[in-house]
Structure formats: structure tokens, C-alpha cells
Design a protein around this motif. Structure first.
Motif, PDB file in Angstrom:
ATOM      1  N   LEU A   1     -15.659  45.842  -1.956  1.00  0.00           N
ATOM      2  CA  LEU A   1     -16.239  44.972  -2.980  1.00  0.00           C
ATOM      3  C   LEU A   1     -16.236  43.512  -2.537  1.00  0.00           C
ATOM      4  O   LEU A   1     -17.203  42.781  -2.778  1.00  0.00           O
ATOM      5  CB  LEU A   1     -15.471  45.122  -4.289  1.00  0.00           C
TER       6      LEU A   1
ATOM      7  N   GLY B   1     -14.298  42.661  -9.817  1.00  0.00           N
ATOM      8  CA  GLY B   1     -14.097  44.068  -9.485  1.00  0.00           C
ATOM      9  C   GLY B   1     -13.163  44.245  -8.308  1.00  0.00           C
ATOM     10  O   GLY B   1     -12.304  45.141  -8.307  1.00  0.00           O
TER      11      GLY B   1
ATOM     12  N   ALA C   1     -19.016  38.867 -10.962  1.00  0.00           N
ATOM     13  CA  ALA C   1     -18.650  40.194 -11.442  1.00  0.00           C
ATOM     14  C   ALA C   1     -18.031  41.037 -10.321  1.00  0.00           C
ATOM     15  O   ALA C   1     -17.039  41.755 -10.538  1.00  0.00           O
ATOM     16  CB  ALA C   1     -19.876  40.906 -12.007  1.00  0.00           C
ATOM     17  N   THR C   2     -18.593  40.949  -9.130  1.00  0.00           N
ATOM     18  CA  THR C   2     -18.074  41.733  -7.999  1.00  0.00           C
ATOM     19  C   THR C   2     -16.714  41.219  -7.557  1.00  0.00           C
ATOM     20  O   THR C   2     -15.843  42.002  -7.161  1.00  0.00           O
ATOM     21  CB  THR C   2     -19.064  41.696  -6.827  1.00  0.00           C
TER      22      THR C   2
ATOM     23  N   ALA D   1      -9.711  43.683  -9.506  1.00  0.00           N
ATOM     24  CA  ALA D   1      -9.218  44.838 -10.259  1.00  0.00           C
ATOM     25  C   ALA D   1      -8.772  45.953  -9.317  1.00  0.00           C
ATOM     26  O   ALA D   1      -7.758  46.618  -9.563  1.00  0.00           O
ATOM     27  CB  ALA D   1     -10.303  45.346 -11.208  1.00  0.00           C
ATOM     28  N   ALA D   2      -9.527  46.158  -8.235  1.00  0.00           N
ATOM     29  CA  ALA D   2      -9.133  47.183  -7.262  1.00  0.00           C
ATOM     30  C   ALA D   2      -7.820  46.816  -6.585  1.00  0.00           C
ATOM     31  O   ALA D   2      -6.952  47.671  -6.377  1.00  0.00           O
ATOM     32  CB  ALA D   2     -10.240  47.363  -6.230  1.00  0.00           C
TER      33      ALA D   2
END
Length: 224
Positions: free
Chosen positions: A144, A110, A106-107, A113-114
Motif C-alpha cells: 500500500l 490503509g 486514503a491509501t 492500518a496494515a
């Protein structure tokens, strides 16, 4: 679907785990390298001058395309390992192993996505994004990746090493290497550039060991 004996099922699981791990390791290593090259110098970059280069934007786009597939193969890697270990694993360590793997995935998404937000923030004409947008996006992506995802990877590696040692399915050298990898990810990944590559390197070694061990054991006849 053809039924197989217990010996045949035990043989297929480690081979699948090894193949999934190899693919995951290669994809993650490629994504990390491309992000490092596309968003240079990580959190220490002051201005986004280099990001107007088309080659760097392509590197980031390629990395973003690889990350979802790396996550898919990593989840498969977790599943087949747990299926292979079966009831012999310690429930506490197994829960930490599974939880850290899921949080890592999940990280990692993330962070991707960033990085995607940094890429989209660039103007269509290729001009640099605003400094505030660039700073926020790259800090978020690298925080992240290096501080959260890699520390979850450290927990994943250490728990896998403990399980492998307790059940005797990992050689001593690979267990020690796993613990050293966990320490590196836990304490150095946020301060030493490229240190996060030790995780895909460990995953590749573990996967190759599983493949070699499965081939060395050879097929067993099904038990009647």
C-alpha cells in the motif's frame, strides 16, 4: 471576523499552504523512517524475529500516531493551494491533482492500518506473531505504501508541477524537480528502499518556496 481586501487574502493563503506543507513533510518523513526501522527490510524480511524488540515496536507505534496528523495537514495543504490557484487552473489537471491527493491520503491510512495489524498480531508477552500473519501484514503495509500511495503521490506531484508551470507560480527548477520526483516515485519507490522519502522532501521544498515567495512579495494594501 475582520474583513480583509483581496490582496490580504492572497497573502494569507500561500503562507498557510507553506506552513501546512512543512508540517506534513516532516510528519510523513518521520513516519516513513520509523516504519522502515520498526518493520525492518520491508517486504524482504523472512521472519519476524526483530519485531519482538521493544524499541522497534515503539517506533511503529510512534509512526502510527503521526500518520493521521500527516493526513490532516496534507488535506489542508491541498485545500489552501487550490484556493490560492483559484479559477486560473485547468479543470482537468485540477481534478487529477485533487483526486490523486485524496487517494494518496486514503491509501496512506490503509498502509498505517496494515502496519497496526502487524503490531497487534504480536503476542502480549512480546513473542513473535505467527509467520503467516507477519508476512501478510508487512506485505500489505509495504504494498500500500510503496506501490499505491507513492504512485498516487507521483500523480499529485506531476499535476502540481504542471499547474505551477502553466500559471507561472513555480520556478523552472522546482517544476523540473517535481517531474523528476514524480518519475522516481512512479518507477523506483516499490524497488528501491527509502525512495519514498523524495515525496516529503519535495513537499518541504515546495512549502519553503511558497513561504519565501509570500514573504518576498510583502503585504499589499487593500483595494478600496
Amino acid at each position: 471576523m475582520r474583513e480583509t481586501g483581496p490582496g490580504q487574502r492572497a497573502l494569507r493563503t500561500p503562507r498557510a499552504a507553506g506552513l501546512a506543507g512543512v508540517v506534513f513533510a516532516l510528519l510523513l518523513a518521520a513516519a516513513i523512517v520509523l516504519v522502515r526501522l520498526g518493520i525492518p527490510e520491508g517486504a524482504d524480511t523472512v521472519a519476524p524475529h526483530g519485531f519482538t524488540d521493544s524499541a522497534q515496536r515503539r517506533a511503529v507505534r510512534t509512526a502510527l500516531a503521526l500518520v493521521p496528523f500527516a493526513g490532516i495537514f496534507f488535506l489542508w495543504f491541498i485545500g489552501v493551494i487550490r484556493a490560492h490557484v483559484g479559477a486560473g487552473e485547468d479543470k482537468f489537471v485540477a481534478t487529477v491533482f485533487l483526486g490523486s491527493g485524496l487517494v494518496f491520503t486514503a491509501t496512506l491510512f490503509g498502509a498505517a492500518a496494515a502496519a497496526s495489524a502487524v503490531l497487534v498480531a504480536a503476542h502480549p508477552a512480546g513473542a513473535s506473531p505467527p509467520a503467516a500473519t507477519w508476512d501478510f501484514g508487512r506485505h500489505l503495509a509495504y504494498t500500500l505504501l510503496t506501490e499505491y500511495a507513492m504512485r498516487m503521490a507521483a500523480v499529485f506531484v506531476s499535476s502540481m508541477s504542471v499547474i505551477g508551470h502553466r500559471l507561472g507560480v513555480l520556478p523552472r527548477w522546482l517544476t523540473v524537480l517535481g517531474l523528476l520526483t514524480a518519475v522516481t516515485l512512479l518507477f523506483l519507490s516499490s524497488n528501491v528502499p527509502w525512495a519514498e522519502l523524495v515525496f516529503p522532501a519535495w513537499s518541504l521544498l515546495l512549502s519553503v518556496h511558497i513561504l519565501v515567495a509570500g514573504r518576498r512579495d510583502g503585504p499589499r494594501p487593500a483595494v478600496a
